[in-house]
Design an enzyme around this catalytic site. Sequence first.
Site, short mmCIF file in Angstrom:
data_model
loop_
_atom_site.label_atom_id
_atom_site.label_comp_id
_atom_site.label_asym_id
_atom_site.label_seq_id
_atom_site.Cartn_x
_atom_site.Cartn_y
_atom_site.Cartn_z
N HIS A 74 -0.91 0.51 -9.77
CA HIS A 74 -1.69 -0.36 -8.87
C HIS A 74 -2.40 -1.48 -9.65
O HIS A 74 -3.64 -1.56 -9.66
CB HIS A 74 -2.71 0.48 -8.07
N GLU A 115 -1.98 8.02 -4.03
CA GLU A 115 -2.27 7.67 -5.42
C GLU A 115 -3.71 8.01 -5.78
O GLU A 115 -4.57 8.02 -4.91
CB GLU A 115 -1.99 6.17 -5.65
N ARG A 161 0.85 -1.19 0.00
CA ARG A 161 0.00 0.00 0.00
C ARG A 161 0.88 1.23 0.00
O ARG A 161 1.97 1.22 0.60
CB ARG A 161 -0.87 0.06 1.26
C1 8YV Z 1 -7.31 -3.84 -5.91
C2 8YV Z 1 -5.66 -4.34 -4.03
O1 8YV Z 1 -7.22 -3.83 -7.29
O2 8YV Z 1 -6.93 -6.19 -3.34
C3 8YV Z 1 -6.27 -5.22 -3.00
O3 8YV Z 1 -6.07 -4.94 -1.81
O4 8YV Z 1 -4.86 -3.53 -3.73
C4 8YV Z 1 -6.02 -4.50 -5.45
O5 8YV Z 1 -6.11 -5.86 -5.75
C5 8YV Z 1 -7.60 -2.46 -5.42
O6 8YV Z 1 -7.58 -2.35 -4.05
C6 8YV Z 1 -8.98 -1.99 -5.95
O7 8YV Z 1 -10.04 -2.32 -5.12
#
Ligand code: 8YV
Length: 321
Positions: free
Chosen positions: A287, A269, A240
Amino acid sequence: MKKPAILVARAVFPEVLTQLEQHFEVAANQGDTLWTPAELIERLQGKQGAFTTGSERIDAALLAACPELKICANMAVGYNNFDLAAMTDAGVKASNTPDVLTETTADFGFALLMATARRMAESEHFLRAGRWKSWRYDLFAGAEVHGSTLGILGMGRIGQGIAKRGAHGFGMKVIYHNRSRLDAATEVLCGASYVSKADLLKQADHLMLVLPYSPEAQHAIGATELAQMKPTATLVNIARGGIVDDAALAQALKNRVIAAAGLDVFEGEPALHPDLLTVPNVVLTPHIASATLPTRRAMAQLAADNLVGFLLHGKALTPLN
Ligand code: 8YV
Protein backbone atom coordinates in the site's frame (compact mmCIF):
# COMPACT_ATOMS: atom_id res chain seq x y z
CA MET A 1 -8.31 31.20 25.27
CA LYS A 2 -7.80 27.48 25.77
CA LYS A 3 -6.52 25.70 22.68
CA PRO A 4 -8.75 22.96 21.23
CA ALA A 5 -7.54 19.44 21.97
CA ILE A 6 -6.75 17.02 19.15
CA LEU A 7 -5.45 13.49 18.75
CA VAL A 8 -2.96 12.62 16.01
CA ALA A 9 -3.68 8.92 15.75
CA ARG A 10 -0.52 7.77 13.95
CA ALA A 11 3.09 8.92 13.63
CA VAL A 12 3.43 11.95 11.39
CA PHE A 13 6.15 14.27 10.04
CA PRO A 14 7.61 16.10 13.09
CA GLU A 15 7.28 19.49 11.38
CA VAL A 16 3.55 18.92 10.87
CA LEU A 17 3.21 18.01 14.53
CA THR A 18 5.10 21.19 15.53
CA GLN A 19 2.70 23.24 13.43
CA LEU A 20 -0.33 21.57 14.99
CA GLU A 21 1.08 22.25 18.46
CA GLN A 22 0.98 25.97 17.72
CA HIS A 23 -2.80 25.79 17.45
CA PHE A 24 -3.88 22.82 19.52
CA GLU A 25 -3.26 20.79 22.67
CA VAL A 26 -1.89 17.77 20.81
CA ALA A 27 -1.85 14.16 21.94
CA ALA A 28 0.49 12.46 19.47
CA ASN A 29 1.44 8.87 18.74
CA GLN A 30 4.98 9.21 17.41
CA GLY A 31 5.67 5.66 18.61
CA ASP A 32 3.06 4.68 16.00
CA THR A 33 1.22 2.20 18.22
CA LEU A 34 -1.71 0.57 16.45
CA TRP A 35 -4.62 1.03 18.84
CA THR A 36 -7.66 -1.19 19.20
CA PRO A 37 -11.02 0.54 18.67
CA ALA A 38 -11.42 0.72 22.48
CA GLU A 39 -7.98 2.30 22.89
CA LEU A 40 -8.75 4.82 20.15
CA ILE A 41 -12.00 5.76 21.92
CA GLU A 42 -10.10 6.16 25.19
CA ARG A 43 -7.53 8.47 23.60
CA LEU A 44 -10.21 10.54 21.89
CA GLN A 45 -11.88 11.47 25.18
CA GLY A 46 -12.04 15.27 25.50
CA LYS A 47 -10.69 15.77 21.95
CA GLN A 48 -12.43 18.03 19.46
CA GLY A 49 -10.35 16.89 16.50
CA ALA A 50 -8.67 13.77 15.19
CA PHE A 51 -5.94 13.42 12.59
CA THR A 52 -6.64 9.95 11.18
CA THR A 53 -5.33 7.60 8.52
CA GLY A 54 -6.90 4.62 6.78
CA SER A 55 -6.12 2.48 9.86
CA GLU A 56 -8.62 4.21 12.16
CA ARG A 57 -12.25 3.16 11.82
CA ILE A 58 -14.63 6.00 12.66
CA ASP A 59 -18.10 4.53 13.12
CA ALA A 60 -21.33 5.10 15.04
CA ALA A 61 -20.08 3.28 18.16
CA LEU A 62 -16.94 5.42 18.33
CA LEU A 63 -18.89 8.62 17.69
CA ALA A 64 -21.39 7.79 20.44
CA ALA A 65 -18.50 7.27 22.85
CA CYS A 66 -16.72 10.52 21.86
CA PRO A 67 -19.38 13.26 22.14
CA GLU A 68 -16.87 16.12 22.06
CA LEU A 69 -15.42 15.12 18.69
CA LYS A 70 -16.13 17.68 15.96
CA ILE A 71 -13.86 16.69 13.06
CA CYS A 72 -11.84 13.75 11.74
CA ALA A 73 -9.29 14.80 9.14
CA ASN A 74 -8.17 11.74 7.17
CA MET A 75 -4.66 11.72 5.71
CA ALA A 76 -5.89 9.83 2.62
CA VAL A 77 -8.09 10.52 -0.35
CA GLY A 78 -10.02 7.29 0.27
CA TYR A 79 -12.29 7.33 3.30
CA ASN A 80 -13.78 3.86 3.56
CA ASN A 81 -12.52 3.88 7.17
CA PHE A 82 -15.21 6.53 7.83
CA ASP A 83 -18.89 5.77 8.25
CA LEU A 84 -19.71 9.06 6.59
CA ALA A 85 -23.47 8.81 7.18
CA ALA A 86 -22.90 8.19 10.90
CA MET A 87 -20.48 11.13 11.06
CA THR A 88 -22.98 13.41 9.35
CA ASP A 89 -25.75 12.21 11.71
CA ALA A 90 -23.51 12.90 14.70
CA GLY A 91 -22.64 16.36 13.37
CA VAL A 92 -18.97 15.41 12.96
CA LYS A 93 -17.09 16.92 10.03
CA ALA A 94 -15.07 14.61 7.80
CA SER A 95 -12.28 15.63 5.45
CA ASN A 96 -9.85 13.83 3.12
CA THR A 97 -6.79 14.75 1.04
CA PRO A 98 -7.73 14.87 -2.65
CA ASP A 99 -5.58 16.24 -5.50
CA VAL A 100 -2.23 16.32 -3.69
CA LEU A 101 -1.62 12.62 -4.36
CA THR A 102 -3.17 12.27 -7.82
CA GLU A 103 -0.06 12.36 -10.01
CA THR A 104 2.15 10.39 -7.60
CA THR A 105 -0.46 7.65 -7.34
CA ALA A 106 -0.92 7.60 -11.12
CA ASP A 107 2.87 7.25 -11.49
CA PHE A 108 2.80 4.28 -9.17
CA GLY A 109 -0.12 2.67 -10.97
CA PHE A 110 1.91 2.82 -14.13
CA ALA A 111 5.03 1.52 -12.39
CA LEU A 112 3.09 -1.46 -11.05
CA LEU A 113 1.54 -2.09 -14.46
CA MET A 114 4.96 -2.13 -16.08
CA ALA A 115 6.56 -4.23 -13.36
CA THR A 116 3.73 -6.73 -13.71
CA ALA A 117 3.52 -6.86 -17.50
CA ARG A 118 7.32 -7.09 -17.83
CA ARG A 119 7.67 -9.60 -14.97
CA MET A 120 10.21 -7.52 -13.07
CA ALA A 121 9.62 -8.96 -9.60
CA GLU A 122 9.50 -12.56 -10.75
CA SER A 123 12.70 -12.20 -12.78
CA GLU A 124 14.50 -10.43 -9.95
CA HIS A 125 13.64 -13.25 -7.54
CA PHE A 126 14.97 -15.73 -10.12
CA LEU A 127 18.21 -13.76 -10.42
CA ARG A 128 18.67 -13.36 -6.65
CA ALA A 129 18.12 -17.09 -6.19
CA GLY A 130 21.17 -17.70 -8.41
CA ARG A 131 19.08 -19.39 -11.08
CA TRP A 132 20.21 -17.23 -14.05
CA LYS A 133 22.54 -19.47 -16.05
CA SER A 134 22.26 -18.08 -19.58
CA TRP A 135 20.32 -15.86 -21.97
CA ARG A 136 17.33 -17.51 -23.61
CA TYR A 137 15.00 -16.23 -26.34
CA ASP A 138 11.87 -16.37 -24.15
CA LEU A 139 13.37 -15.77 -20.71
CA PHE A 140 10.73 -13.79 -18.76
CA ALA A 141 9.11 -12.68 -21.98
CA GLY A 142 6.16 -10.58 -20.84
CA ALA A 143 3.33 -8.58 -22.31
CA GLU A 144 3.73 -5.50 -24.49
CA VAL A 145 2.81 -2.23 -22.79
CA HIS A 146 3.19 0.43 -25.52
CA GLY A 147 0.51 0.26 -28.16
CA SER A 148 -1.61 -2.19 -26.15
CA THR A 149 -5.11 -1.63 -24.76
CA LEU A 150 -5.29 -0.15 -21.28
CA GLY A 151 -8.58 -0.63 -19.46
CA ILE A 152 -9.38 1.57 -16.47
CA LEU A 153 -12.17 0.78 -14.01
CA GLY A 154 -13.01 3.97 -12.09
CA MET A 155 -12.26 7.24 -13.84
CA GLY A 156 -11.77 9.86 -11.14
CA ARG A 157 -8.70 12.05 -10.81
CA ILE A 158 -6.23 9.17 -10.51
CA GLY A 159 -7.84 7.16 -13.31
CA GLN A 160 -7.57 10.19 -15.56
CA GLY A 161 -3.90 10.61 -14.66
CA ILE A 162 -3.26 7.00 -15.62
CA ALA A 163 -5.23 7.36 -18.86
CA LYS A 164 -3.10 10.36 -19.89
CA ARG A 165 0.11 8.48 -19.19
CA GLY A 166 -1.09 5.51 -21.21
CA ALA A 167 -2.58 7.39 -24.14
CA HIS A 168 -0.03 10.16 -24.52
CA GLY A 169 3.13 8.55 -23.13
CA PHE A 170 2.79 4.96 -24.31
CA GLY A 171 0.53 5.25 -27.35
CA MET A 172 -2.01 2.93 -25.75
CA LYS A 173 -5.63 2.59 -26.71
CA VAL A 174 -7.37 3.62 -23.48
CA ILE A 175 -10.86 2.40 -22.61
CA TYR A 176 -12.63 2.98 -19.31
CA HIS A 177 -15.74 2.17 -17.36
CA ASN A 178 -17.11 4.36 -14.61
CA ARG A 179 -20.42 4.99 -12.84
CA SER A 180 -20.73 8.18 -14.88
CA ARG A 181 -19.24 8.94 -18.26
CA LEU A 182 -16.75 11.82 -18.56
CA ASP A 183 -17.68 14.83 -20.67
CA ALA A 184 -16.41 14.75 -24.24
CA ALA A 185 -13.64 17.32 -23.67
CA THR A 186 -12.21 15.36 -20.71
CA GLU A 187 -12.35 12.13 -22.73
CA VAL A 188 -10.26 13.82 -25.43
CA LEU A 189 -7.82 15.18 -22.85
CA CYS A 190 -7.42 11.68 -21.40
CA GLY A 191 -7.37 9.98 -24.79
CA ALA A 192 -9.97 7.57 -23.41
CA SER A 193 -13.21 6.01 -24.68
CA TYR A 194 -16.14 4.84 -22.56
CA VAL A 195 -17.12 1.15 -22.74
CA SER A 196 -19.36 -1.21 -20.76
CA LYS A 197 -17.77 -3.19 -17.92
CA ALA A 198 -18.17 -6.38 -20.01
CA ASP A 199 -16.28 -4.82 -22.94
CA LEU A 200 -13.63 -3.46 -20.60
CA LEU A 201 -12.97 -6.94 -19.23
CA LYS A 202 -12.98 -8.49 -22.68
CA GLN A 203 -10.81 -5.96 -24.50
CA ALA A 204 -8.19 -4.81 -21.99
CA ASP A 205 -4.63 -6.11 -22.27
CA HIS A 206 -3.99 -4.39 -18.95
CA LEU A 207 -6.79 -3.66 -16.50
CA MET A 208 -6.19 -1.00 -13.86
CA LEU A 209 -8.54 -0.67 -10.87
CA VAL A 210 -8.83 2.88 -9.54
CA LEU A 211 -12.38 3.02 -8.22
CA PRO A 212 -13.19 4.09 -4.65
CA TYR A 213 -14.28 1.37 -2.24
CA SER A 214 -18.01 1.07 -1.58
CA PRO A 215 -20.07 -1.94 -0.54
CA GLU A 216 -21.23 -2.23 -4.18
CA ALA A 217 -17.59 -2.42 -5.29
CA GLN A 218 -16.91 -5.43 -3.02
CA HIS A 219 -15.55 -8.21 -5.27
CA ALA A 220 -16.23 -6.16 -8.41
CA ILE A 221 -13.50 -8.41 -9.81
CA GLY A 222 -14.08 -12.05 -8.89
CA ALA A 223 -13.88 -15.42 -10.61
CA THR A 224 -16.62 -14.53 -13.13
CA GLU A 225 -14.96 -11.28 -14.19
CA LEU A 226 -11.47 -12.83 -14.33
CA ALA A 227 -12.81 -15.53 -16.64
CA GLN A 228 -13.97 -12.81 -19.05
CA MET A 229 -10.47 -11.32 -19.32
CA LYS A 230 -7.85 -12.29 -21.89
CA PRO A 231 -5.55 -15.12 -20.77
CA THR A 232 -2.65 -12.79 -21.61
CA ALA A 233 -4.05 -9.91 -19.52
CA THR A 234 -2.53 -8.08 -16.56
CA LEU A 235 -4.65 -6.87 -13.62
CA VAL A 236 -3.47 -4.02 -11.37
CA ASN A 237 -5.22 -2.99 -8.14
CA ILE A 238 -4.16 0.31 -6.60
CA ALA A 239 -7.70 1.09 -5.40
CA ARG A 240 -8.73 -0.77 -2.23
CA GLY A 241 -8.57 -4.25 -0.87
CA GLY A 242 -11.91 -6.03 -1.19
CA ILE A 243 -12.59 -4.73 -4.70
CA VAL A 244 -10.81 -7.85 -5.94
CA ASP A 245 -11.70 -11.28 -4.57
CA ASP A 246 -8.10 -12.13 -3.67
CA ALA A 247 -8.79 -15.86 -3.23
CA ALA A 248 -10.34 -16.03 -6.71
CA LEU A 249 -7.45 -14.00 -8.12
CA ALA A 250 -4.80 -16.28 -6.62
CA GLN A 251 -6.61 -19.24 -8.15
CA ALA A 252 -6.86 -17.48 -11.53
CA LEU A 253 -3.15 -16.64 -11.48
CA LYS A 254 -2.29 -20.22 -10.60
CA ASN A 255 -4.44 -21.59 -13.43
CA ARG A 256 -3.27 -18.87 -15.86
CA VAL A 257 -6.81 -17.61 -16.37
CA ILE A 258 -5.00 -14.26 -16.64
CA ALA A 259 -1.24 -13.82 -17.06
CA ALA A 260 -0.28 -11.65 -14.11
CA ALA A 261 -1.37 -9.21 -11.42
CA GLY A 262 0.10 -6.26 -9.56
CA LEU A 263 -1.41 -5.54 -6.16
CA ASP A 264 -0.79 -2.62 -3.82
CA VAL A 265 -3.91 -3.23 -1.72
CA PHE A 266 -5.39 -6.37 -0.20
CA GLU A 267 -8.52 -7.68 1.44
CA GLY A 268 -7.89 -7.45 5.19
CA GLU A 269 -4.44 -5.85 4.78
CA PRO A 270 -1.81 -5.91 6.14
CA ALA A 271 -2.68 -9.62 6.08
CA LEU A 272 -2.56 -11.21 2.62
CA HIS A 273 -4.41 -14.17 1.25
CA PRO A 274 -1.74 -16.87 1.74
CA ASP A 275 -2.20 -18.22 -1.81
CA LEU A 276 -0.98 -14.91 -3.25
CA LEU A 277 2.43 -15.67 -1.77
CA THR A 278 2.63 -19.00 -3.55
CA VAL A 279 2.06 -17.79 -7.13
CA PRO A 280 5.02 -16.31 -9.02
CA ASN A 281 3.07 -14.15 -11.48
CA VAL A 282 2.03 -11.45 -9.04
CA VAL A 283 3.86 -8.29 -7.94
CA LEU A 284 3.02 -7.37 -4.34
CA THR A 285 3.61 -3.98 -2.70
CA PRO A 286 2.54 -2.78 0.78
CA HIS A 287 0.00 0.00 0.00
CA ILE A 288 2.61 2.52 -1.13
CA ALA A 289 1.02 4.11 -4.20
CA SER A 290 1.07 7.60 -2.64
CA ALA A 291 4.39 7.07 -0.88
CA THR A 292 6.85 9.71 -1.99
CA LEU A 293 8.09 12.07 0.69
CA PRO A 294 6.80 15.24 -1.03
CA THR A 295 3.35 13.72 -1.53
CA ARG A 296 3.07 12.24 1.94
CA ARG A 297 4.12 15.68 3.31
CA ALA A 298 1.45 17.38 1.21
CA MET A 299 -1.17 14.89 2.44
CA ALA A 300 -0.19 15.44 6.09
CA GLN A 301 -0.19 19.20 5.57
CA LEU A 302 -3.66 19.16 4.02
CA ALA A 303 -5.03 17.02 6.85
CA ALA A 304 -3.48 19.45 9.35
CA ASP A 305 -4.86 22.45 7.44
CA ASN A 306 -8.32 20.88 7.55
CA LEU A 307 -8.10 20.67 11.36
CA VAL A 308 -6.90 24.26 11.67
CA GLY A 309 -9.43 25.52 9.11
CA PHE A 310 -12.37 23.81 10.75
CA LEU A 311 -11.61 24.08 14.48
CA LEU A 312 -10.22 27.63 14.35
CA HIS A 313 -12.08 29.23 11.44
CA GLY A 314 -15.18 27.02 11.01
CA LYS A 315 -14.27 25.80 7.53
CA ALA A 316 -12.45 22.67 6.39
CA LEU A 317 -10.56 22.99 3.09
CA THR A 318 -11.56 19.64 1.63
CA PRO A 319 -14.69 18.50 3.50
CA LEU A 320 -16.57 15.30 2.72
CA ASN A 321 -19.85 16.23 4.49
C1 8YV B 1 -2.86 6.33 2.05
C2 8YV B 1 -4.56 5.85 0.21
O1 8YV B 1 -1.49 6.18 2.16
O2 8YV B 1 -5.10 8.13 0.04
C3 8YV B 1 -5.51 6.98 0.05
O3 8YV B 1 -6.71 6.71 -0.09
O4 8YV B 1 -4.91 4.74 0.02
C4 8YV B 1 -3.15 6.11 0.58
O5 8YV B 1 -2.69 7.23 -0.12
C5 8YV B 1 -3.53 5.43 3.04
O6 8YV B 1 -4.90 5.42 2.92
C6 8YV B 1 -3.16 5.86 4.48
O7 8YV B 1 -4.00 6.80 5.03
